[in-house]
Design a protein around this motif. Structure first.
Motif, mmCIF file in Angstrom:
data_model
loop_
_atom_site.group_PDB
_atom_site.id
_atom_site.type_symbol
_atom_site.label_atom_id
_atom_site.label_comp_id
_atom_site.label_asym_id
_atom_site.label_seq_id
_atom_site.Cartn_x
_atom_site.Cartn_y
_atom_site.Cartn_z
ATOM 1 N N PRO A 93 1.002 -0.761 0.049
ATOM 2 C CA PRO A 93 -0.076 0.152 0.062
ATOM 3 C C PRO A 93 1.131 1.391 0.020
ATOM 4 C CG PRO A 93 -1.157 -1.481 1.105
ATOM 5 C CD PRO A 93 0.848 -1.749 1.119
ATOM 6 N N PRO A 94 1.788 1.142 0.856
ATOM 7 C CA PRO A 94 2.629 2.823 0.620
ATOM 8 C C PRO A 94 3.923 2.893 -0.649
ATOM 9 C CG PRO A 94 3.742 1.001 2.396
ATOM 10 C CD PRO A 94 1.969 -0.119 2.258
ATOM 11 N N ALA A 95 3.936 1.321 -1.612
ATOM 12 C CA ALA A 95 4.940 1.665 -2.008
ATOM 13 C C ALA A 95 3.811 1.765 -3.374
ATOM 14 C CB ALA A 95 5.269 -0.149 -2.517
ATOM 15 N N ASP A 96 2.584 1.637 -2.986
ATOM 16 C CA ASP A 96 1.821 2.101 -4.165
ATOM 17 C C ASP A 96 1.188 3.850 -4.646
ATOM 18 O OD1 ASP A 96 1.570 -0.574 -5.772
ATOM 19 O OD2 ASP A 96 -0.508 -0.874 -3.979
ATOM 20 N N LEU A 97 1.469 4.287 -3.295
ATOM 21 C CA LEU A 97 0.768 5.276 -3.116
ATOM 22 C C LEU A 97 2.288 5.785 -3.562
ATOM 23 C CD1 LEU A 97 -0.772 7.765 -1.484
ATOM 24 C CD2 LEU A 97 0.786 7.223 0.544
ATOM 25 N N ILE A 98 3.706 5.654 -2.337
ATOM 26 C CA ILE A 98 4.631 6.603 -3.971
ATOM 27 C C ILE A 98 5.003 6.442 -4.947
ATOM 28 C CG2 ILE A 98 7.401 5.911 -3.805
ATOM 29 C CD1 ILE A 98 7.103 4.920 -0.488
ATOM 30 N N TYR A 99 4.381 5.094 -5.379
ATOM 31 C CA TYR A 99 4.463 5.213 -6.924
ATOM 32 C C TYR A 99 3.581 6.401 -7.689
ATOM 33 C CZ TYR A 99 2.731 4.266 -11.299
ATOM 34 O OH TYR A 99 2.224 3.391 -12.892
ATOM 35 N N TRP A 100 2.577 6.441 -7.093
ATOM 36 C CA TRP A 100 0.880 7.390 -7.389
ATOM 37 C C TRP A 100 1.798 9.100 -7.229
ATOM 38 C CZ3 TRP A 100 -1.613 11.341 -4.851
ATOM 39 C CH2 TRP A 100 -2.468 11.807 -5.927
ATOM 40 N N LEU A 101 2.210 9.498 -6.268
ATOM 41 C CA LEU A 101 3.292 10.315 -6.357
ATOM 42 C C LEU A 101 3.445 10.845 -6.926
ATOM 43 C CD1 LEU A 101 3.196 10.533 -2.244
ATOM 44 C CD2 LEU A 101 1.406 11.507 -3.885
ATOM 45 N N LEU A 102 4.590 9.879 -7.134
ATOM 46 C CA LEU A 102 6.513 9.873 -8.521
ATOM 47 C C LEU A 102 5.666 10.173 -10.133
ATOM 48 C CD1 LEU A 102 8.301 7.120 -7.434
ATOM 49 C CD2 LEU A 102 9.006 9.666 -7.625
ATOM 50 N N THR A 103 4.499 9.159 -9.700
ATOM 51 C CA THR A 103 3.957 9.627 -11.346
ATOM 52 C C THR A 103 3.402 10.870 -11.673
ATOM 53 O OG1 THR A 103 1.453 8.713 -11.241
ATOM 54 C CG2 THR A 103 3.398 7.262 -11.866
ATOM 55 N N LYS A 104 2.618 11.681 -9.935
ATOM 56 C CA LYS A 104 2.262 13.050 -10.424
ATOM 57 C C LYS A 104 3.835 14.459 -10.428
ATOM 58 C CE LYS A 104 -1.549 11.636 -10.411
ATOM 59 N NZ LYS A 104 -2.941 12.287 -11.210
ATOM 60 N N LEU A 105 5.026 13.608 -10.494
ATOM 61 C CA LEU A 105 5.387 14.524 -10.325
ATOM 62 C C LEU A 105 6.003 14.561 -11.889
ATOM 63 C CD1 LEU A 105 7.649 13.938 -7.213
ATOM 64 C CD2 LEU A 105 5.709 15.620 -7.647
ATOM 65 N N ASP A 106 5.462 13.976 -12.337
ATOM 66 C CA ASP A 106 5.722 13.947 -14.297
ATOM 67 C C ASP A 106 7.163 12.741 -14.753
ATOM 68 O OD1 ASP A 106 4.158 15.810 -15.093
ATOM 69 O OD2 ASP A 106 5.002 17.526 -14.709
ATOM 70 N N ILE A 107 7.735 12.256 -13.903
ATOM 71 C CA ILE A 107 8.549 11.197 -13.299
ATOM 72 C C ILE A 107 7.682 9.908 -14.245
ATOM 73 C CG2 ILE A 107 10.206 8.650 -12.452
ATOM 74 C CD1 ILE A 107 9.557 10.781 -10.523
ATOM 75 N N PRO A 108 8.432 9.720 -15.204
ATOM 76 C CA PRO A 108 7.578 7.920 -16.403
ATOM 77 C C PRO A 108 7.407 6.757 -15.390
ATOM 78 C CG PRO A 108 9.411 9.114 -17.428
ATOM 79 C CD PRO A 108 9.838 9.584 -15.985
ATOM 80 N N ALA A 109 6.134 6.742 -16.029
ATOM 81 C CA ALA A 109 4.790 5.446 -15.128
ATOM 82 C C ALA A 109 5.957 4.758 -14.913
ATOM 83 C CB ALA A 109 4.137 5.314 -15.545
ATOM 84 N N SER A 110 6.740 3.711 -16.223
ATOM 85 C CA SER A 110 7.779 2.404 -16.307
ATOM 86 C C SER A 110 9.115 2.918 -15.377
ATOM 87 C CB SER A 110 8.066 2.553 -17.342
ATOM 88 O OG SER A 110 9.111 3.561 -17.974
ATOM 89 N N THR A 111 8.912 4.140 -15.158
ATOM 90 C CA THR A 111 9.956 4.254 -14.116
ATOM 91 C C THR A 111 10.159 4.541 -12.631
ATOM 92 O OG1 THR A 111 11.886 5.753 -16.102
ATOM 93 C CG2 THR A 111 12.227 6.326 -13.848
ATOM 94 N N ALA A 112 8.838 4.438 -12.234
ATOM 95 C CA ALA A 112 8.646 5.266 -10.833
ATOM 96 C C ALA A 112 8.519 3.767 -10.561
ATOM 97 C CB ALA A 112 7.651 5.436 -10.974
ATOM 98 N N LEU A 113 7.603 2.812 -11.744
ATOM 99 C CA LEU A 113 6.639 1.131 -11.427
ATOM 100 C C LEU A 113 8.187 0.886 -11.424
ATOM 101 C CD1 LEU A 113 5.338 -0.636 -11.005
ATOM 102 C CD2 LEU A 113 4.946 -0.761 -13.699
#
Length: 383
Positions: A93-113
């Protein structure tokens, strides 16, 4: 016929189980797809489904002699998966939240994942490795107490204690040999085993001839054991007692024995006896009624659930296990609430209570926030 309430409880447990494994599987699919470009989800979904129920498969195959070895493999895989489930629920759950926050910072989804998924994978691997080391590398913990009573001509006593060995398909001869070696080095006057010597089914103990290691547990004043809840779960009480007797270990069933004409060892049946034993189990008051209370009273009671009565009835030393100290943190937060003492030492009036985290493991062969342990107890008698 199952009651509607019980059916509802079973249905709820199954729903939660399936939901957790689906959630873990979905996160795993996203990460692996980004890592190695998976395309077909069906083989992956099938593998996750089998792994998620492998512990159940192992338990079902275990009683079938020709399939017992296969069952052990499934049970081992399933045991580790139980640990993965627990820590995935805490990590994802915290990992998914961090992933979502990273994508909101315009970090590519694949990189964040890949970044977040790799971090979770490394943490999970570290937990499994460290937990395995804690489980298979027992520590000897030493306690020193003074009992204000005479013990005949004896002024001191060294007790070697190991609770919750859980001998079975996972904890076997290799780990048992570590216990035997530690006891041989300790050279105790007396060895006490306060319950859960075996892990439910006695068949693995017999099949692997664990008695050849078990008989190495020897002490001048004897080796004594009591029943734990897992002996009752397995239901092979008479056979277990016979096997222990064959290697010189006496199982005390709501009975006491006077040692060296100086002190008593009292062996209490596990709390499970109230439901599983036609004779039930005696209260602490009944157990001590006929004893000479001027001599030290040492009681083994697998579950540390009756310390108040032990203190009121004049028990001087109570030895227990059962809790495993939660075995994997943060489970210790629950055992702390369930028991007055879930691990360590407590002085309650004249009572010295010791609860061990145990030598073996149940389920996952892992320990996080606890260690496999053997107790060395140095007792002095001072009238």
């Amino acid at each position: 016929m199952l009651k509607p309430r019980l059916i509802g409880t079973i249905a709820l447990v199954l729903f939660i189980f399936v939901a957790i494994n689906a959630y873990i599987g979905w996160n795993g699919w996203l990460y692996l797809s980004a890592l190695i470009s998976l395309d077909n989800p069906l083989p992956y979904a099938f593998a996750v489904a089998i792994i998620s129920i492998s512990y159940i498969i192992g338990r079902l195959l275990q009683p079938v002699a020709p399939l017992r070895k296969i069952g052990r493999v499934f049970k081992l895989i399933g045991s580790y998966w139980l640990a993965v489930m627990e820590y995935a629920v805490l990590l994802l759950p915290p990992a998914d939240l961090i992933y979502w926050l990273l994508t909101k910072l315009d970090i590519p989804a694949s990189t964040a994942l890949l970044a977040v998924g790799s971090a979770v994978a490394v943490i999970m691997l570290a937990i499994l490795l460290r937990g395995s080391w804690n489980a298979w590398s027992p520590v000897v913990r030493t306690y020193s107490i003074t009992i204000a009573k005479p013990a005949g001509t004896r002024t001191s006593l060294r007790i070697g204690m190991a609770s919750d060995i859980h001998l079975g398909t996972i904890v076997g001869k290799r780990h048992l040999a570590r216990l035997a070696k530690a006891m041989e080095h300790m050279k105790p006057d007396l060895i006490l085993l306060p319950g859960d010597v075996i892990d439910d089914d006695i068949a693995p103990y017999l099949d692997d001839n664990m008695s050849e290691v078990m008989k190495r547990l020897q002490a001048p004043l004897g080796v004594y054991a009591v029943l734990g809840n897992h002996e009752y779960y397995g239901g092979h009480i008479a056979r277990f007692i016979a096997e222990m007797d064959a290697v010189g270990i006496r199982v005390l069933l709501d009975e006491s024995v006077k040692i060296d004409d100086g002190f008593y060892i009292i062996g209490r049946k596990d709390l499970s006896a109230k439901r599983s034993d036609p004779e039930g189990r005696q209260s602490v008051k009944e157990l001590v009624a006929a004893l000479d209370a001027s001599l030290p009273l040492i009681m083994m009671d697998h579950q540390p659930s009756d310390l108040e009565q032990a203190s009121l009835q004049g028990i001087d030393l109570s030895l227990s296990g059962h809790t495993h100290r939660g075995q994997m943190m943060p489970n210790h937060l629950f055992t702390r609430r369930l028991f007055e003492l879930d691990w360590g030492f407590l002085k309650k009036g004249q009572l010295h209570a010791i609860v061990s985290s145990g030598f073996g493991t149940w389920g996952p062969p892992l320990r996080i926030g606890s260690r496999a342990e053997i107790i060395q107890l140095n007792v002095e008698f001072r009238p």
